[in-house]
Write a protein that holds these residues in place. Structure first.
Motif, PDB file in Angstrom:
ATOM      1  N   GLY B 100       0.810  -1.145   0.137  1.00 32.16           N
ATOM      2  CA  GLY B 100      -0.183   0.019   0.072  1.00 32.16           C
ATOM      3  C   GLY B 100       0.843   1.244  -0.179  1.00 32.16           C
ATOM      4  O   GLY B 100       1.930   1.321   0.315  1.00 32.16           O
ATOM      5  N   ILE B 101       0.261   2.379  -0.388  1.00 35.24           N
ATOM      6  CA  ILE B 101       1.069   3.704  -0.638  1.00 35.24           C
ATOM      7  C   ILE B 101       0.423   4.496   0.550  1.00 35.24           C
ATOM      8  O   ILE B 101      -0.724   5.033   0.211  1.00 35.24           O
ATOM      9  CB  ILE B 101       0.929   3.979  -1.932  1.00 35.24           C
ATOM     10  N   ASN B 102       1.221   4.669   1.509  1.00 35.46           N
ATOM     11  CA  ASN B 102       0.891   5.728   2.658  1.00 35.46           C
ATOM     12  C   ASN B 102       2.184   6.110   3.476  1.00 35.46           C
ATOM     13  O   ASN B 102       3.220   5.737   3.103  1.00 35.46           O
ATOM     14  CB  ASN B 102      -0.151   4.988   3.573  1.00 35.46           C
ATOM     15  N   SER B 103       2.119   7.060   4.434  1.00 40.63           N
ATOM     16  CA  SER B 103       3.297   7.496   5.019  1.00 40.63           C
ATOM     17  C   SER B 103       3.803   6.663   5.467  1.00 40.63           C
ATOM     18  O   SER B 103       5.229   6.538   5.782  1.00 40.63           O
ATOM     19  CB  SER B 103       2.868   8.772   5.856  1.00 40.63           C
ATOM     20  N   LEU B 104       3.398   5.637   6.290  1.00 44.60           N
ATOM     21  CA  LEU B 104       3.987   4.418   6.879  1.00 44.60           C
ATOM     22  C   LEU B 104       4.851   3.667   6.021  1.00 44.60           C
ATOM     23  O   LEU B 104       5.967   3.376   6.404  1.00 44.60           O
ATOM     24  CB  LEU B 104       2.952   3.480   7.465  1.00 44.60           C
ATOM     25  N   SER B 105       4.069   3.352   4.892  1.00 48.98           N
ATOM     26  CA  SER B 105       5.009   2.652   3.792  1.00 48.98           C
ATOM     27  C   SER B 105       6.141   3.131   3.491  1.00 48.98           C
ATOM     28  O   SER B 105       7.468   2.607   3.175  1.00 48.98           O
ATOM     29  CB  SER B 105       4.021   2.389   2.743  1.00 48.98           C
ATOM     30  N   LEU B 106       6.168   4.549   3.208  1.00 45.67           N
ATOM     31  CA  LEU B 106       7.133   5.434   2.808  1.00 45.67           C
ATOM     32  C   LEU B 106       8.230   5.449   3.808  1.00 45.67           C
ATOM     33  O   LEU B 106       9.402   5.135   3.404  1.00 45.67           O
ATOM     34  CB  LEU B 106       6.382   6.828   2.553  1.00 45.67           C
ATOM     35  N   ASP B 107       7.800   5.407   5.065  1.00 46.13           N
ATOM     36  CA  ASP B 107       8.953   5.653   6.131  1.00 46.13           C
ATOM     37  C   ASP B 107       9.689   4.263   5.816  1.00 46.13           C
ATOM     38  O   ASP B 107      10.957   4.446   6.026  1.00 46.13           O
ATOM     39  CB  ASP B 107       8.139   5.756   7.535  1.00 46.13           C
ATOM     40  N   PHE B 108       8.806   3.059   6.012  1.00 42.76           N
ATOM     41  CA  PHE B 108       9.507   1.942   6.076  1.00 42.76           C
ATOM     42  C   PHE B 108      10.258   1.611   4.812  1.00 42.76           C
ATOM     43  O   PHE B 108      11.611   0.940   4.900  1.00 42.76           O
ATOM     44  CB  PHE B 108       8.403   0.721   6.082  1.00 42.76           C
ATOM     45  N   LEU B 109       9.856   2.000   3.772  1.00 40.98           N
ATOM     46  CA  LEU B 109      10.722   1.690   2.487  1.00 40.98           C
ATOM     47  C   LEU B 109      11.985   2.600   2.425  1.00 40.98           C
ATOM     48  O   LEU B 109      13.135   2.029   1.929  1.00 40.98           O
ATOM     49  CB  LEU B 109       9.662   1.861   1.099  1.00 40.98           C
ATOM     50  N   SER B 110      11.871   3.767   2.974  1.00 44.91           N
ATOM     51  CA  SER B 110      12.970   4.645   3.027  1.00 44.91           C
ATOM     52  C   SER B 110      14.025   3.897   3.799  1.00 44.91           C
ATOM     53  O   SER B 110      15.412   3.681   3.544  1.00 44.91           O
ATOM     54  CB  SER B 110      12.871   5.878   3.428  1.00 44.91           C
ATOM     55  N   LYS B 111      13.639   3.148   4.889  1.00 40.03           N
ATOM     56  CA  LYS B 111      14.485   2.464   5.782  1.00 40.03           C
ATOM     57  C   LYS B 111      15.371   1.363   5.058  1.00 40.03           C
ATOM     58  O   LYS B 111      16.457   0.986   5.050  1.00 40.03           O
ATOM     59  CB  LYS B 111      14.130   2.046   6.934  1.00 40.03           C
ATOM     60  N   GLU B 112      14.388   0.863   4.227  1.00 46.99           N
ATOM     61  CA  GLU B 112      15.007  -0.461   3.245  1.00 46.99           C
ATOM     62  C   GLU B 112      16.006   0.054   2.265  1.00 46.99           C
ATOM     63  O   GLU B 112      17.115  -0.555   2.181  1.00 46.99           O
ATOM     64  CB  GLU B 112      13.606  -1.106   2.764  1.00 46.99           C
ATOM     65  N   TYR B 113      15.702   1.120   1.733  1.00 43.25           N
ATOM     66  CA  TYR B 113      16.566   1.774   0.959  1.00 43.25           C
ATOM     67  C   TYR B 113      17.917   2.013   1.349  1.00 43.25           C
ATOM     68  O   TYR B 113      19.055   1.842   1.022  1.00 43.25           O
ATOM     69  CB  TYR B 113      15.986   2.754   0.081  1.00 43.25           C
ATOM     70  N   LYS B 114      17.817   2.766   2.524  1.00 45.39           N
ATOM     71  CA  LYS B 114      18.897   3.009   3.473  1.00 45.39           C
ATOM     72  C   LYS B 114      19.739   1.650   3.756  1.00 45.39           C
ATOM     73  O   LYS B 114      21.140   1.398   3.608  1.00 45.39           O
ATOM     74  CB  LYS B 114      18.570   3.788   4.759  1.00 45.39           C
ATOM     75  N   ARG B 115      18.861   0.749   4.100  1.00 46.43           N
ATOM     76  CA  ARG B 115      19.842  -0.501   4.373  1.00 46.43           C
ATOM     77  C   ARG B 115      20.360  -1.225   3.312  1.00 46.43           C
ATOM     78  O   ARG B 115      21.827  -1.717   3.302  1.00 46.43           O
ATOM     79  CB  ARG B 115      18.773  -1.721   4.884  1.00 46.43           C
ATOM     80  N   LEU B 116      19.876  -1.080   2.156  1.00 42.27           N
ATOM     81  CA  LEU B 116      20.415  -1.377   0.844  1.00 42.27           C
ATOM     82  C   LEU B 116      21.681  -0.792   0.663  1.00 42.27           C
ATOM     83  O   LEU B 116      22.665  -1.516   0.194  1.00 42.27           O
ATOM     84  CB  LEU B 116      19.288  -1.256  -0.358  1.00 42.27           C
ATOM     85  N   ALA B 257      12.183   6.735  -1.660  1.00 43.10           N
ATOM     86  CA  ALA B 257      10.931   5.972  -1.529  1.00 43.10           C
ATOM     87  C   ALA B 257       9.753   6.538  -1.851  1.00 43.10           C
ATOM     88  O   ALA B 257       8.968   5.895  -2.510  1.00 43.10           O
ATOM     89  CB  ALA B 257      10.832   5.613  -0.051  1.00 43.10           C
ATOM     90  N   ALA B 258       9.592   7.781  -1.709  1.00 43.76           N
ATOM     91  CA  ALA B 258       8.463   8.594  -2.305  1.00 43.76           C
ATOM     92  C   ALA B 258       8.269   8.448  -3.758  1.00 43.76           C
ATOM     93  O   ALA B 258       7.353   8.274  -4.249  1.00 43.76           O
ATOM     94  CB  ALA B 258       8.432  10.067  -1.735  1.00 43.76           C
ATOM     95  N   SER B 259       9.505   8.831  -4.594  1.00 42.83           N
ATOM     96  CA  SER B 259       9.510   8.752  -5.763  1.00 42.83           C
ATOM     97  C   SER B 259       9.011   7.278  -6.518  1.00 42.83           C
ATOM     98  O   SER B 259       8.270   7.232  -7.422  1.00 42.83           O
ATOM     99  CB  SER B 259      10.731   9.181  -6.460  1.00 42.83           C
ATOM    100  N   TYR B 260       9.678   6.649  -5.768  1.00 42.12           N
ATOM    101  CA  TYR B 260       9.528   5.072  -6.305  1.00 42.12           C
ATOM    102  C   TYR B 260       7.871   4.663  -5.975  1.00 42.12           C
ATOM    103  O   TYR B 260       7.281   4.115  -6.850  1.00 42.12           O
ATOM    104  CB  TYR B 260      10.396   4.056  -5.865  1.00 42.12           C
ATOM    105  N   LEU B 261       7.336   4.901  -4.852  1.00 40.83           N
ATOM    106  CA  LEU B 261       6.088   4.626  -4.431  1.00 40.83           C
ATOM    107  C   LEU B 261       4.970   5.354  -5.310  1.00 40.83           C
ATOM    108  O   LEU B 261       3.849   4.724  -5.557  1.00 40.83           O
ATOM    109  CB  LEU B 261       5.829   4.637  -2.922  1.00 40.83           C
ATOM    110  N   ASN B 262       5.394   6.393  -5.321  1.00 39.77           N
ATOM    111  CA  ASN B 262       4.409   7.628  -6.233  1.00 39.77           C
ATOM    112  C   ASN B 262       4.330   7.514  -7.684  1.00 39.77           C
ATOM    113  O   ASN B 262       3.673   7.936  -8.493  1.00 39.77           O
ATOM    114  CB  ASN B 262       4.519   8.983  -5.803  1.00 39.77           C
ATOM    115  N   ASN B 263       5.401   6.632  -8.318  1.00 43.42           N
ATOM    116  CA  ASN B 263       5.442   6.637  -9.758  1.00 43.42           C
ATOM    117  C   ASN B 263       4.217   5.862 -10.207  1.00 43.42           C
ATOM    118  O   ASN B 263       3.581   5.199  -9.211  1.00 43.42           O
ATOM    119  CB  ASN B 263       6.861   5.765  -9.870  1.00 43.42           C
TER     120      ASN B 263
END
Ligand code: SF4
Ligand code: SF4
Lengths: 402, 351
Positions: B100-116, B257-263
């Protein structure tokens, strides 16, 4: 149609129960409870939510919502041999014949208005992307609000926190629809009930492990998956207690069909839902399914002071939420604990999630010297069932194990 | 030459791979490797996952320093499981992608990208401050955005006047960014993204969508079959070249994360406030690109896409936009088998 089906079951079992309260076994009590839930869903007197398989049914019931995973209906249609009609309807509408038939059947029911309209929909990313896609279709079709619980696959602190926060958000979403806030007290009760049921489940599974096992091939069929709908309620406790007591009684009285347990088997994933006499056939061959993969407690007790985190951990701990390596590890533990001789994987056609890992599972069990029979069955759609072929393969497998 | 990092999903931000000093290598399901994936998994998985696994089993891959997997669907999860078995010595990172696309997902995905990013830097033995790491990421994003802007601009022209070879050229550039380097792709784009020649007349303007269509030669086939591609939406095309709005959020990983989720979302990521929005997006893209018809191409056994086809079909029907749905594997041979249907569709559009 489904309402009548559940109503008939409820009436039939209740009548027997009134007649002879002790003559009803645990399985019948369980069917009664599940049918009552089905009736509730189809009578629409309460708030209804259609959900994904791993949704927190205890939390939802604490919020006064009657909820159920959509695959349950697919299974029901199959068990009553009516799935074929709905499968065709879904296929006519363009749903792929290679998809999971649990989903195709229930989608057919939606398209044919044979499903009660929900108040809202809660999807879960576990166990499968296919399930999530179907509940999005529900939301689209019914034009109802849709909430997704993303269940991360990596069991990390961040993942637990992420899911716990989503669960909190879900309660706000639910309250907005029911106009009832979450009562902390009711949630505490639900979690306590859940914990009591969990302890009983552990006892049930401990008893089932006994050699010879007190179960028969049908006794705990799909139990772990479906009883999740009742966990958190008093009824759930009663059902679990009934199962435990019956198993204990069987052991005490020696009613464990030892002669029919030359071979102890594990069944992987879900059972076949439509009438197909595989259980009887195994009986005849002296083989017994002593454990189903999904009849397992993988979670820690719920902490009523930390409800969302506890539920989040539980949701991630389910074998299908994590990677296959973890699933195999859990299966290996079951195989050892139940001292099985072999395993049957029906390889439900259309399931990328579970069946997709077929080769890895076979290898994982072979590593601990457990042979696996991989069948090619659609567990819900019986239209292309190659009955004779399956019987021959099962027979040969049991012979090989003997 | 930089060492390579393999990946399979369009939600893998290539700038992060390059920032860590690696070259990207998208493992396409294109191989003559024998069909062995069914032994480790099952034959009912999409040909994308199966062919990529066949490549791993047969060693039909360049030297890879590691693999990035994304939780894009059940089949992809199984691929990552099987990779451990097929190539036990490979370094692997598995990222969770919210549905799903929302602020929580965005926050989580940004952490995943940082981990990557941190993991990739570690794999390349690069020790640097987080400030330096961010600077490198920013730098690679700048180049990526230049490429994305050129691709977008050039793709936009296809809907106005279609030139022979245009779609395949864009695909070639995108593939270069996916399998070689963004710099090389940018150079190609700067030199020749708009093919020369007159606009093609008389062919049917069609919008394409689906999961994977990466072989540039496929677009030449479409031309042969009297189709002008007005635009497309695939994991291997527009959805791969996701521009990053660096100022979308207060830190770079959140912005990514925002750019990828909102694309434009693919079938596995959805806007819960608009269930079925994938169908509306396709209608909108078809209209915006002046297409007279839409062709959907989806791999067999792809649950996320196949489950959305009925609603896409309905939405297109509502707008009276003709729709042709094709299902198969990713090979040219499979496309060849569809020739008659595609030609008949083009004819039906009566240009
Ligand atoms: S059988 Fe597989 S695809 Fe079907 S609902 Fe279960 S996990 Fe999902
Ligand atoms: S093509 Fe579909 S099933 Fe295959 S990896 Fe992509 S999203 Fe998953």
């Amino acid at each position: 149609m489904m309402y009548e089906h559940f109503d008939n079951i409820v009436k039939g079992i209740t009548e027997k129960l009134n007649h002879d309260p002790d003559g009803i076994n645990a399985r019948k009590k369980y069917v009664l409870a599940i049918s009552k839930l089905g009736k509730k869903l189809y009578s629409r007197d309460e708030n209804i939510a259609w959900c994904g398989v791993t949704a927190p049914f205890d939390l939802l019931s604490a919020m006064g919502v009657t909820s159920c995973f959509v695959e349950f209906v697919g299974a029901m249609l199959s068990s009553t041999d009516t799935a074929g009609f709905f499968l065709e309807k879904a296929e006519d509408a363009g749903f792929a014949t290679d998809s999971c038939a649990y989903h195709r059947a229930v989608m057919g029911a939606v398209l044919e208005n044979a499903m009660p309209e929900p108040d809202f929909i809660i999807g879960t990313s576990s166990p499968c992307t296919a399930g999530l896609a179907i509940v999005e279709n529900f939301a689209h079709q019914y034009k109802k609000d849709f909430f997704i619980l993303n269940v991360p696959q990596n069991y990390t602190k961040d993942a637990v926190k992420y899911l716990a926060t989503q669960l909190e958000e879900m309660t706000r979403f639910v309250s907005d629809h029911t106009k009832r806030p979450l009562s902390k007290q009711r949630l505490s009760f639900a979690l306590e009930n859940f914990n009591t049921s969990t302890s009983l489940l552990k006892e049930i599974y401990d008893l089932a492990r006994t050699k010879p096992s007190p179960v028969d091939n049908k006794f705990l069929k799909d139990f772990g998956t479906v009883v999740a709908l009742l966990m958190g309620t008093k009824q759930g406790i009663d059902i679990c207690r009934a199962f435990k007591d019956e198993l204990a009684r069987r052991i005490k009285k020696g009613l464990h069909h030892a002669s029919k347990e030359k071979i102890r088997l594990m069944w992987i994933q879900n059972r076949i839902q439509y009438p197909f006499p595989i259980n009887e056939m195994l009986d005849d061959l002296g083989a017994k399914i002593v454990v189903d993969e999904l009849n397992n407690v993988t979670w820690e007790p719920m902490d009523p002071d930390n409800p969302f985190e506890s539920i989040a951990k539980r949701m991630i701990s389910i074998p299908f939420s994590m990677g296959t390596a973890e699933r195999i590890r859990q299966m290996q533990n079951l195989a050892k604990a139940y001292r099985i001789d072999g395993a049957i994987n029906p390889c439900h056609w259309g399931c990328r999630q579970g069946t997709g890992a077929r080769g890895l599972i076979s290898k994982g069990l072979k590593d601990i010297n457990v042979p696996v029979l991989n069948l090619e069955i659609d567990c819900v759609d019986s239209r292309n069932l190659a009955k004779g072929q399956i019987e021959t393969r099962v027979e040969a497998f049991i012979e090989m194990l003997s | 030459m930089n060492k390579k990092i393999g990946f399979t999903c369009a939600y893998t931000p290539v700038p992060l791979i390059e920032a860590a000093g690696f070259s990207p290598f998208r493992v396409f399901p294109e191989s003559k490797a024998p069909d062995l994936s069914g032994n480790l998994l099952h034959d009912n998985l999409c040909p994308h996952v199966k062919k990529v696994l066949d490549r791993a089993i047969a060693g039909d891959l360049p030297d890879l320093e590691g693999m990035v997997f994304i939780n894009s669907c059940d089949s992809m999860r199984r691929l990552s499981d099987a990779w451990h078995e097929a190539r036990p010595d490979d370094k692997i990172i598995f990222l969770d992608l919210p549905s799903g696309i929302n602020s929580l997902s965005l926050d989580f995905l940004s952490k995943e990208y940082k981990r990557l990013t941190e993991t990739l830097f570690k794999w390349n033995n690069k020790t640097c401050s987080s400030k330096e790491m961010t600077a490198r990421v920013n730098n690679r994003i700048d180049t990526w955005n230049l490429l994305a802007a050129l691709v977008k601009k050039s793709s936009g022209k296809m809907s106005k006047a279609y030139t022979k070879g245009h779609a395949s050229l864009i695909q070639e550039i995108i593939n270069t960014a996916a399998t070689k380097s963004v710099d090389k792709a940018l150079l190609m784009a700067q030199n020749k993204i708009d093919p020369q020649g007159d606009a093609r007349q008389g062919a049917a303007p069609v919008f394409l969508f689906g999961n994977l269509l990466f072989d540039p030669k496929v677009y030449d086939l479409f031309e042969e079959w009297n189709i002008n591609v007005t635009g497309n939406d695939f994991c291997t095309s527009s959805r791969f070249i996701t521009p990053v709005d660096k100022n979308a959020c207060d830190n770079i990983f959140k912005s990514i994360a925002a750019s990828y989720l909102n694309n434009t979302s693919c079938a596995r990521t959805m806007d819960t406030s608009k269930p079925g929005s994938i169908a509306m997006n396709i209608v909108q893209q078809a209209k915006e690109t002046n297409a007279k018809g839409v062709i959907g191409f989806t791999l067999k056994f792809c649950d996320p896409y196949l489950a959305r086809i009925p609603m896409i079909r309905k939405a297109l029907q509502k707008e009276s936009i003709p729709f042709l749905m094709l299902e198969g594997d990713c090979t040219m041979g499979c496309m060849g088998q569809q020739q008659t249907r595609i030609e008949a569709f083009a004819e039906m559009l009566e240009v």
